[in-house]
Each structure stands twice: as structure tokens, then as C-alpha cells.
Write a protein that holds these residues in place. Structure first.
Motif, PDB file in Angstrom:
ATOM      1  N   THR A  50       1.048  -1.689   0.118  1.00 43.61           N
ATOM      2  CA  THR A  50      -0.014  -0.003   0.053  1.00 43.61           C
ATOM      3  C   THR A  50       0.863   1.206  -0.080  1.00 43.61           C
ATOM      4  O   THR A  50       0.818   2.249  -0.710  1.00 43.61           O
ATOM      5  CB  THR A  50      -0.951  -0.055   1.329  1.00 43.61           C
ATOM      6  N   ALA A  51       1.952   1.307   0.711  1.00 43.77           N
ATOM      7  CA  ALA A  51       3.143   2.477   0.815  1.00 43.77           C
ATOM      8  C   ALA A  51       3.439   2.618  -0.579  1.00 43.77           C
ATOM      9  O   ALA A  51       3.664   3.656  -1.001  1.00 43.77           O
ATOM     10  CB  ALA A  51       4.001   2.337   2.065  1.00 43.77           C
ATOM     11  N   LEU A  52       3.847   1.649  -1.132  1.00 40.60           N
ATOM     12  CA  LEU A  52       4.407   1.712  -2.629  1.00 40.60           C
ATOM     13  C   LEU A  52       3.348   2.222  -3.559  1.00 40.60           C
ATOM     14  O   LEU A  52       3.845   3.166  -4.311  1.00 40.60           O
ATOM     15  CB  LEU A  52       5.079   0.358  -3.057  1.00 40.60           C
ATOM     16  N   ALA A  53       2.193   1.801  -3.428  1.00 44.36           N
ATOM     17  CA  ALA A  53       1.189   2.438  -4.314  1.00 44.36           C
ATOM     18  C   ALA A  53       0.880   3.745  -4.025  1.00 44.36           C
ATOM     19  O   ALA A  53       0.571   4.662  -4.951  1.00 44.36           O
ATOM     20  CB  ALA A  53      -0.006   1.474  -4.182  1.00 44.36           C
ATOM     21  N   LEU A  54       1.365   4.244  -2.902  1.00 44.04           N
ATOM     22  CA  LEU A  54       0.775   5.537  -2.419  1.00 44.04           C
ATOM     23  C   LEU A  54       2.488   6.290  -2.856  1.00 44.04           C
ATOM     24  O   LEU A  54       1.995   7.775  -2.564  1.00 44.04           O
ATOM     25  CB  LEU A  54       0.268   5.546  -1.243  1.00 44.04           C
ATOM     26  N   GLY A  55       3.225   5.869  -3.346  1.00 44.64           N
ATOM     27  CA  GLY A  55       4.430   6.553  -3.547  1.00 44.64           C
ATOM     28  C   GLY A  55       5.285   6.738  -2.493  1.00 44.64           C
ATOM     29  O   GLY A  55       6.183   7.845  -2.388  1.00 44.64           O
ATOM     30  N   ILE A  56       5.118   5.847  -1.495  1.00 42.79           N
ATOM     31  CA  ILE A  56       5.975   6.078  -0.140  1.00 42.79           C
ATOM     32  C   ILE A  56       7.087   4.854  -0.347  1.00 42.79           C
ATOM     33  O   ILE A  56       7.070   3.619  -0.386  1.00 42.79           O
ATOM     34  CB  ILE A  56       5.253   6.022   1.292  1.00 42.79           C
ATOM     35  N   ASP A  57       8.368   5.588  -0.169  1.00 43.53           N
ATOM     36  CA  ASP A  57       9.711   4.671  -0.482  1.00 43.53           C
ATOM     37  C   ASP A  57       9.999   3.989   1.068  1.00 43.53           C
ATOM     38  O   ASP A  57      10.674   3.053   1.122  1.00 43.53           O
ATOM     39  CB  ASP A  57      10.641   5.520  -1.253  1.00 43.53           C
TER      40      ASP A  57
END
Length: 192
Positions: free
Chosen positions: A172-179
Motif C-alpha cells: 500500500t505504501a509503494l502504491a501511494l508513492g512512499i519509499d
């Protein structure tokens, strides 16, 4: 002999009248007991209702205190929103403000700003009512599950079918652009 029959008849009549008077007296006593019982029942119902009103009033005051302290400067706006929801959907305002106040307290405890915590607490309160309706569970139960999930206890939400594993949070974090990796996130970041 006619006089003796008349006296005997009068004696029988008097005996029957005395007997009837005794039965009427017993009936009157029973009727009086029924009236007293009805009065006693009515007084008990009135005192029970009065006790309920006082308890609910106290609970509302306690919930309002929690809400205003937790929401701070945003309390007025959040209260107006809660009243609108209550009017439209028939939700108990006292329960709404308690739940939103608890969510706001949890979120500000994680370091969220007051504005972000206010928005998230409103959305989580709405979500709690939605979960209650969707899964046919009590509002208290759904709110408790959400509060547990925000605090990091994932099992209650898993029982509803929500996967909050570390792998799922990372996806979910990656889908939101959170590295950032989930392992290095704060509890506030995970809750968001």
C-alpha cells in the motif's frame, strides 16, 4: 307457624347477606391490593426512567468533555458535523462525539497534527459506523476493532477480513508513492 317460617327465612336471608358482605369485603381488599400494586409499579417505572435520563445526561456531559478536550480548536466544527450526521442518520450524538474524541486522542498521541488528526478521526468514526452496518456488529464493537487496529493490534480487523500484515502495508505504501519501509515507519505513519 307462619311467623316461625318468616323468622327462619329472615335468619337465612341475614346469613346470606353476612356471607355476601364477607365476600364483598374480600373482593374490596383484593381490588385495593391491585390498585396499590399498580401504583407501586407506576412509581418504579417513573423512577427507572428518571434514573435512565440522569445516567444518559451524565454520559453525554462526560462524552462532551472528552470531545472538546480531544478536538481542541476544531471542536465546534466537528460538533456541527456530528449534529448533521445525527440529524440525517439518527445516530446518537453522544456516541459519535465519544468515538471521534477517542480516535482524535489516539492519533494526536502518535504525533499527528491537530488538523490531520481531526480529519482522520472524523473519517475513522464514519468508517466505524459503516463497518457496524456492513458486518452487522454493534457500533461499540466496530469502534473497538478500529481503535485496536490503529494501536497496532491487527487481529480484530483480520477477523473482519482486512489484511494489515507488513507485506500488505508495504504494498500500500509503494502504491501511494512512499519509499520508506514499514519496519522503519512510526506507529503514526503505519496508522495513516
Amino acid at each position: 307457624s307462619k311467623i316461625q317460617r318468616l323468622i327462619a327465612s329472615t335468619d337465612k336471608y341475614n346469613a346470606k347477606m353476612n356471607d355476601a358482605t364477607k365476600h364483598t369485603g374480600l373482593f374490596g381488599q383484593v381490588l385495593g391490593g391491585v390498585k396499590f400494586s399498580a401504583l407501586l409499579y407506576g412509581l418504579r417505572r417513573i423512577s427507572s426512567l428518571l434514573g435512565t435520563v440522569i445516567t444518559e445526561s451524565n454520559e453525554f456531559q462526560e462524552n462532551m468533555n472528552l470531545f472538546t478536550v480531544a478536538m481542541g480548536k476544531g471542536a465546534d466544527e466537528a460538533l456541527r458535523f456530528g449534529q448533521t450526521v445525527s440529524d440525517i442518520l439518527g445516530i446518537n450524538l453522544s456516541d459519535w462525539i465519544r468515538n471521534q474524541g477517542v480516535f482524535n486522542t489516539l492519533l494526536t498521541g502518535f504525533g499527528n497534527t491537530a488538523d490531520r488528526a481531526g480529519i482522520m478521526s472524523k473519517n475513522l468514526t464514519q468508517l466505524g459506523y459503516d463497518l457496524s452496518s456492513f458486518f452487522n456488529i454493534s457500533v461499540e464493537d466496530s469502534m473497538q476493532k478500529l481503535q485496536s487496529g490503529i494501536s497496532g493490534e491487527l487481529e480484530p480487523l483480520r477477523r473482519l477480513g482486512y489484511d494489515l500484515s507488513q507485506a500488505r502495508l508495504e504494498a500500500t505504501a509503494l502504491a501511494l508513492g512512499i519509499d520508506k519501509s514499514v519496519a522503519s515507519m512510526t506507529q503514526a505513519e503505519k496508522a495513516e
